[in-house]
Enzyme design. Structure first.
Site, PDB file in Angstrom:
ATOM      1  N   LYS A 127      52.700  35.397  47.848  1.00 58.84           N
ATOM      2  CA  LYS A 127      51.993  34.209  47.346  1.00 58.84           C
ATOM      3  C   LYS A 127      51.899  34.250  45.825  1.00 58.84           C
ATOM      4  O   LYS A 127      52.169  33.260  45.148  1.00 58.84           O
ATOM      5  CB  LYS A 127      50.575  34.156  47.940  1.00 58.84           C
ATOM      6  N   ASN A 128      51.519  35.402  45.289  1.00 60.00           N
ATOM      7  CA  ASN A 128      51.260  35.465  43.848  1.00 60.00           C
ATOM      8  C   ASN A 128      52.527  35.439  42.995  1.00 60.00           C
ATOM      9  O   ASN A 128      52.437  35.371  41.772  1.00 60.00           O
ATOM     10  CB  ASN A 128      50.409  36.694  43.505  1.00 60.00           C
TER      11      ASN A 128
ATOM     12  N   CYS B 121      34.599  30.425  40.697  1.00 60.06           N
ATOM     13  CA  CYS B 121      35.012  30.666  42.076  1.00 60.06           C
ATOM     14  C   CYS B 121      34.187  31.815  42.621  1.00 60.06           C
ATOM     15  O   CYS B 121      33.450  32.463  41.884  1.00 60.06           O
ATOM     16  CB  CYS B 121      36.495  30.938  42.183  1.00 60.06           C
TER      17      CYS B 121
ATOM     18  N   ARG C 171      35.733  34.073  36.150  1.00 58.59           N
ATOM     19  CA  ARG C 171      37.173  33.985  35.899  1.00 58.59           C
ATOM     20  C   ARG C 171      37.527  32.981  34.801  1.00 58.59           C
ATOM     21  O   ARG C 171      38.111  31.926  35.058  1.00 58.59           O
ATOM     22  CB  ARG C 171      37.910  33.641  37.187  1.00 58.59           C
ATOM     23  N   PRO C 172      37.188  33.320  33.566  1.00 56.87           N
ATOM     24  CA  PRO C 172      37.493  32.387  32.470  1.00 56.87           C
ATOM     25  C   PRO C 172      38.995  32.302  32.190  1.00 56.87           C
ATOM     26  O   PRO C 172      39.777  33.101  32.714  1.00 56.87           O
ATOM     27  CB  PRO C 172      36.769  33.034  31.283  1.00 56.87           C
TER      28      PRO C 172
ATOM     29  N   LEU D 212      41.668  33.769  27.553  1.00 57.26           N
ATOM     30  CA  LEU D 212      42.834  34.509  27.064  1.00 57.26           C
ATOM     31  C   LEU D 212      44.096  33.633  27.134  1.00 57.26           C
ATOM     32  O   LEU D 212      44.963  33.717  26.269  1.00 57.26           O
ATOM     33  CB  LEU D 212      43.023  35.812  27.849  1.00 57.26           C
TER      34      LEU D 212
ATOM     35  N   ASP E 141      42.964  43.082  44.948  1.00 54.16           N
ATOM     36  CA  ASP E 141      43.230  42.248  46.122  1.00 54.16           C
ATOM     37  C   ASP E 141      43.287  43.047  47.426  1.00 54.16           C
ATOM     38  O   ASP E 141      43.433  42.461  48.507  1.00 54.16           O
ATOM     39  CB  ASP E 141      44.542  41.465  45.938  1.00 54.16           C
TER      40      ASP E 141
ATOM     41  N   ARG F 183      44.982  30.335  52.988  1.00 55.30           N
ATOM     42  CA  ARG F 183      45.472  30.146  51.618  1.00 55.30           C
ATOM     43  C   ARG F 183      46.498  31.223  51.268  1.00 55.30           C
ATOM     44  O   ARG F 183      47.397  30.975  50.481  1.00 55.30           O
ATOM     45  CB  ARG F 183      44.311  30.233  50.614  1.00 55.30           C
TER      46      ARG F 183
HETATM   47  C1  UD1 Z   1      45.744  37.142  39.643  1.00 56.25           C
HETATM   48  C2  UD1 Z   1      45.998  36.989  41.117  1.00 56.25           C
HETATM   49  C3  UD1 Z   1      44.788  37.443  41.911  1.00 56.25           C
HETATM   50  C4  UD1 Z   1      44.403  38.877  41.515  1.00 56.25           C
HETATM   51  C5  UD1 Z   1      44.260  38.995  40.005  1.00 56.25           C
HETATM   52  C6  UD1 Z   1      44.054  40.433  39.543  1.00 56.25           C
HETATM   53  C7  UD1 Z   1      47.514  35.099  41.238  1.00 56.25           C
HETATM   54  C8  UD1 Z   1      47.729  33.693  41.647  1.00 56.25           C
HETATM   55  N1  UD1 Z   1      46.285  35.591  41.409  1.00 56.25           N
HETATM   56  O1  UD1 Z   1      44.638  36.299  39.295  1.00 56.25           O
HETATM   57  O2  UD1 Z   1      45.128  37.404  43.299  1.00 56.25           O
HETATM   58  O3  UD1 Z   1      43.170  39.205  42.111  1.00 56.25           O
HETATM   59  O4  UD1 Z   1      45.448  38.512  39.360  1.00 56.25           O
HETATM   60  O5  UD1 Z   1      45.061  41.249  40.011  1.00 56.25           O
HETATM   61  O6  UD1 Z   1      48.440  35.795  40.843  1.00 56.25           O
HETATM   62  N2  UD1 Z   1      40.122  37.123  32.447  1.00 56.25           N
HETATM   63  C9  UD1 Z   1      39.461  36.719  31.327  1.00 56.25           C
HETATM   64  N3  UD1 Z   1      39.980  35.695  30.581  1.00 56.25           N
HETATM   65  C10 UD1 Z   1      41.157  35.090  30.917  1.00 56.25           C
HETATM   66  C11 UD1 Z   1      41.840  35.517  32.070  1.00 56.25           C
HETATM   67  C12 UD1 Z   1      41.299  36.541  32.835  1.00 56.25           C
HETATM   68  O7  UD1 Z   1      38.397  37.243  30.993  1.00 56.25           O
HETATM   69  O8  UD1 Z   1      41.581  34.163  30.192  1.00 56.25           O
HETATM   70  C13 UD1 Z   1      39.565  38.218  33.283  1.00 56.25           C
HETATM   71  C14 UD1 Z   1      39.226  37.777  34.701  1.00 56.25           C
HETATM   72  O9  UD1 Z   1      37.970  37.170  34.772  1.00 56.25           O
HETATM   73  C15 UD1 Z   1      39.305  39.088  35.440  1.00 56.25           C
HETATM   74  C16 UD1 Z   1      40.444  39.822  34.727  1.00 56.25           C
HETATM   75  O10 UD1 Z   1      40.561  39.205  33.458  1.00 56.25           O
HETATM   76  O11 UD1 Z   1      38.118  39.789  35.292  1.00 56.25           O
HETATM   77  C17 UD1 Z   1      41.779  39.784  35.435  1.00 56.25           C
HETATM   78  O12 UD1 Z   1      42.094  38.446  35.763  1.00 56.25           O
HETATM   79  P1  UD1 Z   1      43.602  37.932  35.863  1.00 56.25           P
HETATM   80  O13 UD1 Z   1      44.516  39.116  35.831  1.00 56.25           O
HETATM   81  O14 UD1 Z   1      43.830  36.881  34.847  1.00 56.25           O
HETATM   82  O15 UD1 Z   1      43.623  37.294  37.312  1.00 56.25           O
HETATM   83  P2  UD1 Z   1      44.318  35.953  37.786  1.00 56.25           P
HETATM   84  O16 UD1 Z   1      45.612  35.765  37.050  1.00 56.25           O
HETATM   85  O17 UD1 Z   1      43.337  34.844  37.808  1.00 56.25           O
END
Ligand code: UD1
Length: 418
Positions: free
Chosen positions: A22-23, A116, A121-122, A125, A304, A397
């Protein structure tokens, strides 16, 4: 809303194939926006998130079709660059249209995904990265408004590795002018899969899978064909399903190397795990000990699989300290496991699980997010009596036909249609 009824007590045995990831599928689907023409993906899992992504792409003017795990996406030249709230709110990954839209149309309007269940989950970045590439970013009325005359390559240092952020920047930089370096990039296998597809489209990405990714922007990309990598999280979940029931289960069509952190921890707990090419087997085991895990970005223990591993630890003969270091609120499953008679003390980011082998009892529980729902189904496999997991749409999902796969291994699982 559908529910899933799981009758505990059956030992799972046999072979089961992992589906496509999925990812990987979701970012690959959004990457199609970078190039006109027909993109073809095989090994695409049949999931609700894939359907939502198709809806978003169709809203953006693409045509899509899906049959026998092959997804075709026809991208036209038209200029639609708005991702509306109604679609984005269903799936956070929709934010991944920002990079491709901005790179190709030089303009994008994407709804903020909102909070969520597993934390705030901001996307700061992602936005900082786009700004570094020269985009003007404003947030107004719940939408990110992004504009640029043309994205320019830049050096982007992520304060912490972000999977989605790395993917978004990689896609945007693929059509930017000049060279981009992403430092402290996420190293997940799905990042490598996306980089491979960008390169098939004629892009120039190097270093994906390491912490520094170099992207040389090109003027134009072309549609291509690609097979999606196996879903390591689904494979890991099925391996745990075998383990927790004391059965012998072989998961085929997967990449065991992508499951190293899980395999290592299961072995530490006392399971015998063997790998053979693209399959991995958990051998039957009558008792295992509690082991500690801390979730970290790849190649560490994946967040995950944290909830599913917690279910396994509920059945151990010992104590396990589970630390969630990636998301700030990913213990929603703890209270539900406690309803099944698990002995868990949750703190902010740490949960102490005291194994109560054989003491779980079935109860009605509620799925709160995707991986939490998998954890509850796993616990249900060993709980005495019946466990009914409601809000199973979370499971749909991200897991293709979980009940069929588990039933094929000998579980008593059935879907209760609403
Ligand atoms: C992706 C995966 C999700 C997995 C996660 C971590 C997909 C569709 N989803 O989610 O299944 O659980 O990686 O392996 O691939 N963060 C910030 N600012 C940002 C972005 C992220 O602070 O702009 C933080 C998040 O809140 C979290 C951490 O960074 O604490 C990691 O998040 P991130 O790696 O971005 O996860 P996703 O890409 O949303």
């Amino acid at each position: 809303m559908d529910k899933m009824a799981v009758k505990g007590g059956n030992r799972l045995n046999g072979e089961v194939a992992a589906s496509g990831a999925k990812n990987s599928t979701l970012p690959l689907m959004f990457a199609t926006l970078l190039a006109e023409g027909e993109h073809v993906f095989t090994n695409v899992p049949d999931l609700l998130d894939v359907t939502s992504s198709r809806q978003l792409l169709e809203h953006l003017g693409c045509e899509t079709s899906y049959k026998d795990h092959t997804l075709r996406i026809f991208v036209r030249g038209g200029k639609t660059f708005e991702a509306p709230y109604d679609i984005v709110r269903k799936m956070r990954a929709s934010i991944l249209v920002l990079g491709p839209l901005l790179a190709r149309f030089r303009e994008a309007k994407v709804s903020l995904p909102g909070g969520c269940a597993i934390g705030t989950r901001p996307i700061d970045l992602h936005l900082e990265g786009m700004k570094a590439l020269g985009a003007d970013i404003n947030v107004e009325a719940g939408y990110v408004l992004a504009k640029t005359s043309r994205l320019q390559g830049a050096k982007i240092l992520f304060e912490s590795p972000t999977v989605g952020g790395t993917e978004n920047i990689m896609m945007a930089a693929a059509l930017a002018e000049g060279e981009t370096f992403i430092e402290n990039a996420a190293k997940e296998p799905e990042i490598v899969d996306l980089a491979n597809y960008i390169n098939k489209m004629g892009g120039k990405v190097e270093g994906a899978g390491s912490s520094i990714i170099r992207i040389q922007g090109v003027d134009r990309l072309r549609a291509a064909e690609h097979k999606v990598i196996p879903d390591r999280i689904e494979a890991g979940t099925l391996l745990i399903a075998g383990g927790i029931t004391g059965g012998e289960v072989t998961v085929t069509d997967c990449h065991p190397a992508d499951l190293e952190a899980l395999i290592g921890k299961m072995r530490e707990a006392g399971f015998k795990i063997t790998t053979d090419g693209d399959s991995v087997t958990v051998h039957s085991c009558s008792g295992w000990k509690g082991v500690d895990i801390t979730t970290t970005p790849h190649p560490g223990f994946p967040t995950d699989l944290q909830a599913q591993f917690m279910a396994l630890m509920c059945q151990s003969q010992g104590t396990s300290v589970i630390t969630e270091a990636v998301f700030e609120n990913r213990f929603m499953h703890v209270q539900e496991l406690v309803r099944l008679n698990a002995d868990i003390t949750p703190k902010t980011r740490v949960a102490v699980v005291r194994g109560t082998r054989g003491k779980l009892t079935g109860a009605p529980v509620m799925a709160t997010d995707l991986r939490a729902s998998a954890c509850l189904v796993l616990a249900g496999l060993v709980a005495e009596g019946e466990t009914v997991v409601s809000r199973i749409y979370h499971l749909d999902r991200g897991y293709e036909n979980m009940e069929r796969k588990l039933t094929g291994l000998g579980a008593q699982v059935r879907r209760l249609k609403d």
